[in-house]
Scaffold this motif. Structure first.
Motif, mmCIF file in Angstrom:
data_model
loop_
_atom_site.group_PDB
_atom_site.id
_atom_site.type_symbol
_atom_site.label_atom_id
_atom_site.label_comp_id
_atom_site.label_asym_id
_atom_site.label_seq_id
_atom_site.Cartn_x
_atom_site.Cartn_y
_atom_site.Cartn_z
ATOM 1 N N THR A 50 -7.686 5.011 6.174
ATOM 2 C CA THR A 50 -6.757 4.484 5.174
ATOM 3 C C THR A 50 -5.313 4.437 5.670
ATOM 4 O O THR A 50 -4.484 3.761 5.079
ATOM 5 C CB THR A 50 -6.804 5.318 3.877
ATOM 6 N N ASP A 51 -4.999 5.173 6.738
ATOM 7 C CA ASP A 51 -3.653 5.080 7.318
ATOM 8 C C ASP A 51 -3.745 4.353 8.662
ATOM 9 O O ASP A 51 -3.626 4.967 9.723
ATOM 10 C CB ASP A 51 -3.023 6.470 7.488
ATOM 11 N N ARG B 198 -7.018 -5.034 7.057
ATOM 12 C CA ARG B 198 -7.963 -4.679 5.987
ATOM 13 C C ARG B 198 -7.763 -5.571 4.776
ATOM 14 O O ARG B 198 -8.722 -6.048 4.156
ATOM 15 C CB ARG B 198 -7.785 -3.206 5.598
ATOM 16 N N SER B 199 -6.507 -5.806 4.440
ATOM 17 C CA SER B 199 -6.218 -6.641 3.275
ATOM 18 C C SER B 199 -6.667 -8.093 3.503
ATOM 19 O O SER B 199 -7.273 -8.708 2.623
ATOM 20 C CB SER B 199 -4.716 -6.580 2.984
ATOM 21 N N THR C 216 1.536 4.885 1.623
ATOM 22 C CA THR C 216 1.290 5.427 2.961
ATOM 23 C C THR C 216 1.538 6.932 2.916
ATOM 24 O O THR C 216 2.205 7.415 1.990
ATOM 25 C CB THR C 216 2.258 4.810 3.991
ATOM 26 N N TYR D 246 -3.425 -1.797 7.967
ATOM 27 C CA TYR D 246 -3.203 -2.181 6.565
ATOM 28 C C TYR D 246 -3.339 -3.702 6.380
ATOM 29 O O TYR D 246 -3.991 -4.171 5.453
ATOM 30 C CB TYR D 246 -1.812 -1.742 6.105
ATOM 31 N N SER E 173 0.842 -1.190 0.000
ATOM 32 C CA SER E 173 0.000 0.000 0.000
ATOM 33 C C SER E 173 0.878 1.241 0.000
ATOM 34 O O SER E 173 2.005 1.214 0.491
ATOM 35 C CB SER E 173 -0.904 -0.001 1.242
ATOM 36 N N GLY F 62 1.224 -3.957 9.939
ATOM 37 C CA GLY F 62 0.664 -2.670 9.514
ATOM 38 C C GLY F 62 -0.547 -2.192 10.294
ATOM 39 O O GLY F 62 -1.411 -1.522 9.736
#
Ligand code: NAG
Ligand code: ZN
Length: 385
Positions: A203-204, A210-211, A94, A207, A92, A193
């Protein structure tokens, strides 16, 4: 993790499916004489086999992160060779790395009954994040979440032999038709993450979680499976975070749907304290909301953490995070020296007991070698004075 700012999103599923699974408490005898206890050799901050190698900076995509990942892989290969270990990788952008893609590697380790089809196994899922924050430089994140990773490692190692025995036993019993048995397994997610690189936003942050949640939602098991997808196979998502501080930090029951499991863990905590098996401050109670009522307020969505993309997809979550964070939280002082190792060991023990009770292993623990029992007696008599 982060408190959701602005207006609280309180979601109450009054009619939510209350999935209550079988659960059998361990006997006093098993607790006192058979369950392997955490040892200094595992939790010493300098030399501990489980904990010490995690107490380094481990920002996603850096050599520290790879070193810690290797530590986990080596642990499974040597201590838990029957477990299946895999990775789920993503990249992703960042806010701090411009056009560079930062890699995120989640480690997934699981153990299923040997006869079971993967799509038919419901899994107790123990979760912690292993990454550390990008800033301040040198940040260790001992409670956040190096110690929780080590607690989970201890827990699964201490129940593994009993799990083997239970399954061997089931396979040799004539009166058990494995086709009609509920196939229950266990898995561990060590997620990458979790931390924001800059400021916590949707979104920050998280990580890796979420994936993984997204990928697992769309990975379909064969059509005849009991569970639709690996996401669906998660019976209970137990997330440990910010544990191991010497402060008296209490954990509320965050989720209405998993309150039954909170009660079970609180009961286990109480029993371990009464049996004198904890080494940490006896005045603390970590799980004080055993008697919370169905009609009381559950602050489900207030705490932002790795469970969010899973709970949003209907996964049942037991979130073990204190409502007041350690005073060293997100500072350079969240390091090895600010951990309370007795607290870390006690959490490791409680996690082991919860997993053993969840998987109904009481009948399958062997007597420990004599030196363990001696150590235990010394411990018990010390606390009984
Ligand atoms: C994911 O990353 C790990 C660690 O870098 C690597 O060993 C593994 O091969 C990768 N897996 C896949 C499926 O790309
Ligand atoms: Zn954090």
């Amino acid at each position: 993790m982060w408190w959701a700012s602005g207006s609280l999103v309180l979601v109450t599923f009054a009619s939510a499916l209350q999935l209550v699974v079988a659960y059998k408490p361990l006997s006093d005898d098993t607790l006192k004489h058979r369950l392997p206890l955490p040892e200094t050799a595992d939790f010493d901050i300098h030399t501990g086999n489980l904990l010490a190698p995690i107490l380094i900076p481990r920002v996603p995509g850096t050599p520290g992160s790879q070193k810690v990942l290797k530590h986990f892989v080596d642990f499974f290969r040597t201590a838990l060779p029957t477990w299946t270990v895999s990775f789920q990788n993503s990249t992703s952008k960042t806010p701090t790395h411009g056009d560079t893609d930062v890699p995120f590697v989640n480690l997934i380790a699981s153990r299923d009954p040997p006869w079971a089809q993967p799509g038919n196994v419901g899994r107790l899922t123990l979760v912690a994040h292993y990454d550390s924050k990008y800033t301040p430089e040198g940040f260790i994140g001992a409670t956040d979440s190096a110690a929780p990773c080590a607690m989970i490692m201890h827990a699964i190692r201490s129940i593994d032999a009993a799990l083997t025995k239970k399954w061997e036993n089931m396979q040799t019993q004539d009166d058990i038709d494995l086709e009609f048995e509920e196939d229950k397994g266990i898995q561990v997610l060590l997620l990458d993450g979790e931390e924001a690189f800059k400021d916590w936003t949707a979104t920050d942050s998280i990580y890796g979680a979420r994936s993984l949640a997204e990928e697992w939602e769309h990975t379909m098991h064969p059509a005849t499976s009991i569970y639709r997808s690996p996401l669906d196979s998660i019976e209970l998502f137990v997330l440990l975070d910010l544990l191991g501080s010497p402060e008296n930090l209490q954990i509320p029951s965050w989720q209405h749907s998993s309150h039954w499991s909170y009660v079970r863990m609180a009961e286990a905590e109480q029993r371990l304290r009464q049996l004198g098996m904890f080494k940490s401050n006896p005045k603390h109670t970590w799980l004080p909301e055993k008697n919370k009522k169905d009609t009381d307020r559950f602050s489900s969505y207030v705490m932002q953490d790795d469970h969010i993309p899973f709970i949003a997809r209907g996964v049942q979550v037991l979130h073990l995070i204190p409502s007041r964070f350690p005073s060293v939280w997100h500072t350079i002082n969240d390091d090895a020296e600010h951990l309370d190792i007795p607290t870390v060991e006690d959490w490791a023990l409680l996690t082991a007991v919860f997993a053993a009770e969840y998987l109904e292993l009481d009948d399958f623990f062997e007597s420990l070698p004599t030196e363990h029992i001696k150590g235990r007696r010394a411990l018990t008599s010390k606390t009984e004075l």
